[in-house]
Design a protein around this motif. Structure first.
Motif, PDB file in Angstrom:
ATOM      1  N   LEU A 102      -2.955  12.987  -4.305  1.00 33.07           N
ATOM      2  CA  LEU A 102      -3.948  12.000  -3.887  1.00 33.07           C
ATOM      3  C   LEU A 102      -4.026  12.024  -2.370  1.00 33.07           C
ATOM      4  N   LEU A 110      -7.164  15.507  -5.143  1.00 35.41           N
ATOM      5  CA  LEU A 110      -8.243  14.534  -5.136  1.00 35.41           C
ATOM      6  C   LEU A 110      -8.306  13.807  -3.806  1.00 35.41           C
ATOM      7  N   ASP A 136     -13.057  11.251  -5.026  1.00 36.51           N
ATOM      8  CA  ASP A 136     -12.638  11.443  -6.415  1.00 36.51           C
ATOM      9  C   ASP A 136     -11.710  10.344  -6.913  1.00 36.51           C
ATOM     10  N   CYS A 137     -10.960   9.758  -5.996  1.00 37.49           N
ATOM     11  CA  CYS A 137      -9.977   8.734  -6.372  1.00 37.49           C
ATOM     12  C   CYS A 137      -9.811   7.776  -5.198  1.00 37.49           C
ATOM     13  N   ASP A 138     -10.581   6.700  -5.224  1.00 29.21           N
ATOM     14  CA  ASP A 138     -10.523   5.689  -4.165  1.00 29.21           C
ATOM     15  C   ASP A 138      -9.396   4.719  -4.495  1.00 29.21           C
ATOM     16  N   GLU A 195      -8.962   2.214 -11.457  1.00 32.13           N
ATOM     17  CA  GLU A 195      -9.326   3.580 -11.836  1.00 32.13           C
ATOM     18  C   GLU A 195      -8.109   4.508 -11.929  1.00 32.13           C
ATOM     19  N   LEU A 196      -7.063   4.191 -11.229  1.00 29.73           N
ATOM     20  CA  LEU A 196      -5.923   5.099 -11.103  1.00 29.73           C
ATOM     21  C   LEU A 196      -5.252   5.447 -12.442  1.00 29.73           C
ATOM     22  N   ILE A 227      -7.274   8.128 -14.236  1.00 29.55           N
ATOM     23  CA  ILE A 227      -7.204   9.427 -13.561  1.00 29.55           C
ATOM     24  C   ILE A 227      -5.879  10.109 -13.878  1.00 29.55           C
TER      25      ILE A 227
END
Length: 91
Positions: A29, A52, A56-58, A64-65, A68
């Motif tokens: 990340l 990412l 792609d991964c805020d 969201e994590l 993912i």
């Protein structure tokens, strides 16, 4: 591919290192930053690296994590994300 698998024994500070014939999947990340780019390059010989960046991964959207991580199913997760606006971080 051979890589070193490091296992932490429960209740012990000793590390055991084993050679394993397998491919390691690493999720990086913060891959768009300086540290993340270098880690992505350095970890590539260990196996598959899924890199990412913020698009792609805020990490400010923590909900969201888990999804993912579930989709990527990494053996190792490396968080190289950083907040670099020092003046704003201190206020």
């Amino acid at each position: 591919m051979r890589y070193l698998q490091t296992l932490m024994h429960a209740g012990s500070s000793r590390l055991a290192v084993h050679n394993v014939n397998s491919t390691l999947r690493v999720l990086v990340l913060g891959a768009g930053g300086q540290v993340g780019r270098e880690l992505t390059r350095s970890l590539a010989p260990l196996g598959e690296v899924v890199a990412l960046g913020r698009a792609d991964c805020d990490l400010t959207e923590l909900a969201e994590l888990p999804e993912i991580v579930r989709r990527v199913a990494p053996d190792v997760l490396v968080n190289a994300a950083a907040y670099t606006a020092v003046d704003r971080a201190e206020s």
